[in-house]
Design a protein around this motif. Structure first.
Motif, PDB file in Angstrom:
ATOM      1  N   GLY A 174     -11.258  14.263   8.199  1.00 32.57           N
ATOM      2  CA  GLY A 174     -10.844  13.299   9.199  1.00 32.57           C
ATOM      3  C   GLY A 174     -10.838  11.885   8.663  1.00 32.57           C
ATOM      4  N   ASP A 175     -11.784  11.562   7.798  1.00 32.40           N
ATOM      5  CA  ASP A 175     -11.838  10.221   7.214  1.00 32.40           C
ATOM      6  C   ASP A 175     -10.604   9.955   6.364  1.00 32.40           C
ATOM      7  N   VAL A 176     -10.216  10.940   5.557  1.00 31.66           N
ATOM      8  CA  VAL A 176      -9.032  10.769   4.713  1.00 31.66           C
ATOM      9  C   VAL A 176      -7.771  10.701   5.576  1.00 31.66           C
ATOM     10  N   LEU A 177      -7.696  11.550   6.581  1.00 33.07           N
ATOM     11  CA  LEU A 177      -6.538  11.535   7.470  1.00 33.07           C
ATOM     12  C   LEU A 177      -6.400  10.189   8.157  1.00 33.07           C
ATOM     13  N   ALA A 178      -7.493   9.622   8.630  1.00 32.66           N
ATOM     14  CA  ALA A 178      -7.446   8.326   9.323  1.00 32.66           C
ATOM     15  C   ALA A 178      -6.966   7.217   8.399  1.00 32.66           C
ATOM     16  N   ARG A 179      -7.208   7.359   7.102  1.00 24.86           N
ATOM     17  CA  ARG A 179      -6.837   6.319   6.145  1.00 24.86           C
ATOM     18  C   ARG A 179      -5.414   6.464   5.609  1.00 24.86           C
ATOM     19  N   THR A 180      -4.637   7.385   6.182  1.00 21.59           N
ATOM     20  CA  THR A 180      -3.232   7.507   5.786  1.00 21.59           C
ATOM     21  C   THR A 180      -2.563   6.136   5.826  1.00 21.59           C
ATOM     22  N   ARG A 181      -1.863   5.802   4.761  1.00 15.11           N
ATOM     23  CA  ARG A 181      -1.274   4.463   4.650  1.00 15.11           C
ATOM     24  C   ARG A 181       0.081   4.407   5.352  1.00 15.11           C
ATOM     25  N   THR A 182       0.226   3.416   6.178  1.00 15.98           N
ATOM     26  CA  THR A 182       1.467   3.190   6.919  1.00 15.98           C
ATOM     27  C   THR A 182       2.276   2.090   6.233  1.00 15.98           C
ATOM     28  N   VAL A 217       4.114  15.795   6.042  1.00 13.54           N
ATOM     29  CA  VAL A 217       3.376  14.906   5.142  1.00 13.54           C
ATOM     30  C   VAL A 217       1.905  15.321   5.089  1.00 13.54           C
ATOM     31  N   ILE A 218       1.336  15.636   6.236  1.00 14.98           N
ATOM     32  CA  ILE A 218      -0.064  16.048   6.302  1.00 14.98           C
ATOM     33  C   ILE A 218      -0.266  17.392   5.613  1.00 14.98           C
ATOM     34  N   GLN A 219       0.627  18.341   5.875  1.00 10.24           N
ATOM     35  CA  GLN A 219       0.537  19.654   5.249  1.00 10.24           C
ATOM     36  C   GLN A 219       0.543  19.546   3.735  1.00 10.24           C
ATOM     37  N   GLY A 268       2.461 -10.752   5.340  1.00  8.69           N
ATOM     38  CA  GLY A 268       1.798 -11.354   6.484  1.00  8.69           C
ATOM     39  C   GLY A 268       1.017 -10.321   7.256  1.00  8.69           C
ATOM     40  N   GLY A 269       0.153 -10.788   8.117  1.00  9.82           N
ATOM     41  CA  GLY A 269      -0.637  -9.887   8.929  1.00  9.82           C
ATOM     42  C   GLY A 269      -1.527  -8.969   8.096  1.00  9.82           C
ATOM     43  N   ARG A 270      -1.838  -7.815   8.689  1.00  6.50           N
ATOM     44  CA  ARG A 270      -2.693  -6.832   8.007  1.00  6.50           C
ATOM     45  C   ARG A 270      -2.052  -5.461   8.118  1.00  6.50           C
ATOM     46  N   PRO A 271      -2.302  -4.572   7.148  1.00  4.83           N
ATOM     47  CA  PRO A 271      -1.752  -3.217   7.250  1.00  4.83           C
ATOM     48  C   PRO A 271      -2.204  -2.541   8.542  1.00  4.83           C
ATOM     49  N   ALA A 272      -1.272  -1.914   9.228  1.00  4.08           N
ATOM     50  CA  ALA A 272      -1.595  -1.239  10.491  1.00  4.08           C
ATOM     51  C   ALA A 272      -2.307   0.078  10.202  1.00  4.08           C
ATOM     52  N   PRO A 273      -3.371   0.381  10.923  1.00  2.85           N
ATOM     53  CA  PRO A 273      -4.064   1.659  10.717  1.00  2.85           C
ATOM     54  C   PRO A 273      -3.220   2.820  11.226  1.00  2.85           C
ATOM     55  N   TYR A 274      -3.497   3.990  10.679  1.00  3.98           N
ATOM     56  CA  TYR A 274      -2.797   5.204  11.100  1.00  3.98           C
ATOM     57  C   TYR A 274      -3.412   5.765  12.371  1.00  3.98           C
ATOM     58  N   ALA A 275      -4.730   5.956  12.350  1.00  2.00           N
ATOM     59  CA  ALA A 275      -5.461   6.517  13.494  1.00  2.00           C
ATOM     60  C   ALA A 275      -6.882   6.007  13.425  1.00  2.00           C
ATOM     61  N   THR A 276      -7.600   6.094  14.544  1.00  2.00           N
ATOM     62  CA  THR A 276      -9.020   5.786  14.486  1.00  2.00           C
ATOM     63  C   THR A 276      -9.750   6.951  13.807  1.00  2.00           C
ATOM     64  N   GLY A 277     -10.941   6.670  13.294  1.00  2.00           N
ATOM     65  CA  GLY A 277     -11.715   7.716  12.637  1.00  2.00           C
ATOM     66  C   GLY A 277     -12.024   8.883  13.557  1.00  2.00           C
ATOM     67  N   GLN A 283      -8.041  11.413  -1.554  1.00  2.00           N
ATOM     68  CA  GLN A 283      -7.242  10.198  -1.539  1.00  2.00           C
ATOM     69  C   GLN A 283      -6.411  10.152  -0.262  1.00  2.00           C
ATOM     70  N   ALA A 284      -6.145   8.965   0.208  1.00  2.00           N
ATOM     71  CA  ALA A 284      -5.340   8.825   1.416  1.00  2.00           C
ATOM     72  C   ALA A 284      -3.872   9.095   1.101  1.00  2.00           C
ATOM     73  N   ALA A 285      -3.199   9.777   2.001  1.00  2.00           N
ATOM     74  CA  ALA A 285      -1.762   9.980   1.880  1.00  2.00           C
ATOM     75  C   ALA A 285      -1.036   8.684   2.231  1.00  2.00           C
ATOM     76  N   THR A 286       0.208   8.599   1.836  1.00  5.78           N
ATOM     77  CA  THR A 286       1.068   7.485   2.209  1.00  5.78           C
ATOM     78  C   THR A 286       2.298   8.032   2.918  1.00  5.78           C
ATOM     79  N   LEU A 287       2.597   7.506   4.082  1.00  7.20           N
ATOM     80  CA  LEU A 287       3.794   7.938   4.792  1.00  7.20           C
ATOM     81  C   LEU A 287       5.044   7.532   4.013  1.00  7.20           C
ATOM     82  N   PRO A 288       6.141   8.278   4.165  1.00  6.64           N
ATOM     83  CA  PRO A 288       7.387   7.885   3.502  1.00  6.64           C
ATOM     84  C   PRO A 288       7.829   6.495   3.961  1.00  6.64           C
ATOM     85  N   ALA A 289       8.366   5.730   3.023  1.00  8.55           N
ATOM     86  CA  ALA A 289       8.785   4.366   3.333  1.00  8.55           C
ATOM     87  C   ALA A 289       9.948   4.371   4.316  1.00  8.55           C
ATOM     88  N   PRO A 290       9.982   3.431   5.238  1.00 12.16           N
ATOM     89  CA  PRO A 290      11.135   3.301   6.141  1.00 12.16           C
ATOM     90  C   PRO A 290      12.401   2.980   5.363  1.00 12.16           C
TER      91      PRO A 290
END
Length: 392
Positions: A121-129, A336-338, A96-105, A45-52
């Motif tokens: 790498g696929d899961v890491l790239a899908r980290t939710r911002t 967060v990644i760890q 509005g707009g679209r969710p910003a990607p974390y990283a390219t694949g 599953q993709a991780a989610t960064l802490p909310a601002p």
């Protein structure tokens, strides 16, 4: 971010370029790790960064730049010095707009290879911002903060901090420096790999990195605030209020960039050795924060003697703050990644690592770019028992 431990960071120069060559051979014992092994389902599953934490929604845009006035030091045959910049900024409204990607694949895949077989790498790239593309900026002109990542890792490893600063009313420009990361994706599908890693392993001094990054930042500032700026973004930036922070060698580069460019009003080094000594005039009175680990590396008199030298040379407002239970990558998205992938973690929990980094970085820029008193910078507080003031 290889293996994420301080021992690896100290023993292997290319992990983080955290230490000068004379110190890098002295490994520090591993800290005990905490937490149970990650479940296979969680790792898919993709991780989610802490909310601002600030009041603004956050917008995001990627700005590819090429400085053709310079020769790239790592690949002289390249067509100029390529830089990838992600801008996070206060947005008009949520949605509005679209969710910003974390990283390219491809970027995530190349870093995941260094983190170990349990990291996808696929899961890491899908980290939710928490930022969105294609949204307008909030009205007004906002202070600018430049962020520079650690050696071998990319600008997106500082995303939780960038988003939090933007939510508090800052425009944040996170810069990827060509050939200094395991993978930097350019428009058109090309990916630059870490040519500089081989060069440094072959004996090139770390000051080449910091001086090059100082020039990179000068160019980015020119394009954002100079006489011929990228107008779409320049209108939301107040060019009279500019700060810079970085992790590892990106933090050392903040000091080098301040020496080279008087437009940078304040700087932060997050756990990076200084590869260049400050000049006799220091930073000409500008404020600087050293934020690092509370261990034998970055305590006064520690293995990284560059902190003691730099502290003496700083001539303006300054603080030397250490964080108990932290390790080198505490001051990035590393915690967060760890946690998500079940990698070894230091004593300081991920949530506290994020909160401490955000609290002290934001307080520093609030005080020195906005003129807002922040008592948390005056000394220890009960709310942050992990934080120690070595000098004030």
């Amino acid at each position: 971010m290889i293996r994420i431990t301080r021992a690896a960071a100290a023993a292997v120069l290319l992990c983080s370029l955290a230490l000068p060559a004379g110190v890098a051979t002295a490994a520090v014992p591993d800290r005990p790790t905490t937490g149970a092994p990650v479940q296979a389902a969680q790792a898919e599953q993709a991780a989610t960064l802490p909310a601002p934490t600030g009041p603004y929604a956050v917008g995001s845009a990627v700005l590819p730049l090429v400085d053709r006035s310079r020769t790239d030091p790592w690949v002289p045959t390249a067509d100029g010095r390529a830089l990838m910049v992600t801008l996070h900024y206060p947005a008009t409204r949520p949605g509005g707009g679209r969710p910003a990607p974390y990283a390219t694949g491809e970027e995530a895949r190349l870093l995941a290879e260094q983190l170990g077989p349990g990291v996808s790498g696929d899961v890491l790239a899908r980290t939710r911002t928490h930022s969105r593309t294609g949204v307008g900026p909030a009205p007004g002109r906002h202070p600018l903060v430049l962020l520079s990542p650690g050696f071998s890792v990319s600008r997106w490893t500082l995303t939780h901090l960038a988003e939090d600063l933007a939510s508090r009313g800052y425009v944040v420009a996170s810069v990827d420096h060509a050939y200094e990361s395991y993978g930097i994706s350019l428009p058109g599908g090309r990916t630059l790999t870490c040519v500089a890693c081989t060069a440094l392993e072959g004996g090139v001094h770390g000051s080449v990195v910091t001086s090059t990054r100082a020039a990179d930042v000068r160019y980015v500032l020119d394009r954002l605030t100079g006489p011929k700026p990228v107008r779409r973004y320049a209108d939301m930036i107040d060019p009279r209020r500019v700060g810079m922070a970085g992790h590892s060698i990106g933090g050392a580069s903040a000091a080098s960039a301040m020496v080279a460019d008087p437009r940078i009003d304040a700087g932060i080094n997050m756990d990076g050795a200084f590869w260049e000594d400050l000049p006799a005039e220091g930073l000409r009175g500008r404020p600087f924060l050293m934020l690092g680990t509370h261990d034998g590396m970055h305590l006064p008199g520690g293995q990284d003697a560059s902190w003691d030298r730099t502290w003496t040379a700083l001539d303006g407002w300054k603080r030397w703050i250490t964080v108990a239970g932290s390790e080198h990558f505490t001051f990035s998205d590393g915690p967060v990644i760890q946690r998500h992938f079940g990698l070894p973690q230091p004593e300081l929990p991920a949530d506290r690592a994020v909160a401490v980094t955000r609290t002290y970085v934001a307080a520093f820029f609030d005080q020195h770019l906005r003129g807002l008193p922040r008592p948390v910078l005056d000394g220890p507080t009960p709310a942050n028992p992990e934080v120690h003031f070595q000098h004030r």
